[in-house]
Scaffold this motif. Structure first.
Motif, PDB file in Angstrom:
ATOM      1  N   ARG A  76      -6.247   0.155   4.276  1.00 20.63           N
ATOM      2  CA  ARG A  76      -4.896   0.225   4.819  1.00 20.63           C
ATOM      3  C   ARG A  76      -4.670  -0.900   5.818  1.00 20.63           C
ATOM      4  N   GLY A  81      -2.657   1.160   1.194  1.00 21.74           N
ATOM      5  CA  GLY A  81      -3.052   2.543   1.437  1.00 21.74           C
ATOM      6  C   GLY A  81      -3.044   3.278   0.106  1.00 21.74           C
ATOM      7  N   ILE A  90      -0.635   7.689  -5.141  1.00 25.82           N
ATOM      8  CA  ILE A  90       0.455   7.236  -4.287  1.00 25.82           C
ATOM      9  C   ILE A  90      -0.068   6.008  -3.561  1.00 25.82           C
ATOM     10  N   ASP A  92       0.743   2.839  -0.840  1.00 24.33           N
ATOM     11  CA  ASP A  92       1.547   2.293   0.253  1.00 24.33           C
ATOM     12  C   ASP A  92       1.126   0.846   0.468  1.00 24.33           C
ATOM     13  N   ASP A  94       1.958  -3.007   2.456  1.00 27.07           N
ATOM     14  CA  ASP A  94       2.629  -3.847   3.437  1.00 27.07           C
ATOM     15  C   ASP A  94       2.485  -5.271   2.945  1.00 27.07           C
ATOM     16  N   ARG A 111       6.222  -2.985  -8.020  1.00 23.41           N
ATOM     17  CA  ARG A 111       6.094  -1.597  -8.475  1.00 23.41           C
ATOM     18  C   ARG A 111       5.721  -1.513  -9.954  1.00 23.41           C
ATOM     19  N   GLU A 128       4.075   7.304  -6.811  1.00 25.48           N
ATOM     20  CA  GLU A 128       4.915   6.626  -5.823  1.00 25.48           C
ATOM     21  C   GLU A 128       4.273   5.304  -5.465  1.00 25.48           C
ATOM     22  N   ASN A 130       5.175   2.764  -2.459  1.00 27.64           N
ATOM     23  CA  ASN A 130       6.009   2.468  -1.300  1.00 27.64           C
ATOM     24  C   ASN A 130       5.684   1.069  -0.803  1.00 27.64           C
ATOM     25  N   VAL A 131       6.709   0.227  -0.684  1.00 24.66           N
ATOM     26  CA  VAL A 131       6.509  -1.159  -0.281  1.00 24.66           C
ATOM     27  C   VAL A 131       7.226  -1.408   1.035  1.00 24.66           C
ATOM     28  N   GLY A 132       6.466  -1.828   2.038  1.00 21.39           N
ATOM     29  CA  GLY A 132       7.034  -2.228   3.319  1.00 21.39           C
ATOM     30  C   GLY A 132       6.968  -3.744   3.428  1.00 21.39           C
TER      31      GLY A 132
END
Length: 148
Positions: A76, A81, A90, A92, A94, A111, A128, A130-132
């Motif tokens: 992470r 993550g 899932i 995550d 950055d 994605r 899922e 999730n992209v920051g």
């Protein structure tokens, strides 16, 4: 055509790509894929997407810790993550983008590419992703200096 509409499409669904636990060899046993392996695959894929400069903060002390510890927390710290079960994951992320690329387009490509690669490589369905977007890298406008 004054209004634009964003349409969400679910590309990978468990019913469309059922996870198979068949064992064609007939040899019993369990397979466990650690989150750091999933993170490594995801990191490799994301870094290959045009418009992505890098994942998270990939330099300095955080990178050293991640390379040494190799835990989900360390993964992470480098921008990935992972929560992975037997069939679904899932993710995550950055990311730092390259200036000049359309961010929503790059994120959608991230994605789609990550979901496909997770399924192809290890049979996980991306539940899922999730992209920051945590930064943007501006291309250098000065010529590089080659010191020899």
């Amino acid at each position: 055509m004054g209004t634009s509409e964003i349409v969400a499409v679910e590309v990978f669904h468990p019913d469309a790509f059922p996870f198979s636990t068949e064992n064609p060899s007939g040899v019993p046993g369990a397979t466990k894929i650690e989150p750091n392996v999933v993170a490594a695959i995801v990191g490799h894929v994301v870094n290959s997407v045009s418009g992505v400069d890098r994942l998270g903060n990939t330099g300095g002390i955080l990178r050293t810790v991640a390379d040494t510890v190799r835990s989900p927390a360390a993964a992470r710290a480098t921008g990935v993550g992972v929560e992975a079960g037997q069939k679904e994951a899932i993710i995550d992320l950055d990311v730092v983008m390259v200036y000049g690329h359309r961010i929503p387009t790059v994120v959608q490509e991230i994605r789609e590419t990550v979901a496909q690669e997770l399924f192809d490589q290890i049979g996980l369905v991306a539940k899922e992703i999730n992209v920051g977007v945590i930064g943007i890298e501006f291309p250098s406008t000065t010529p590089s200096r080659n010191v020899q």
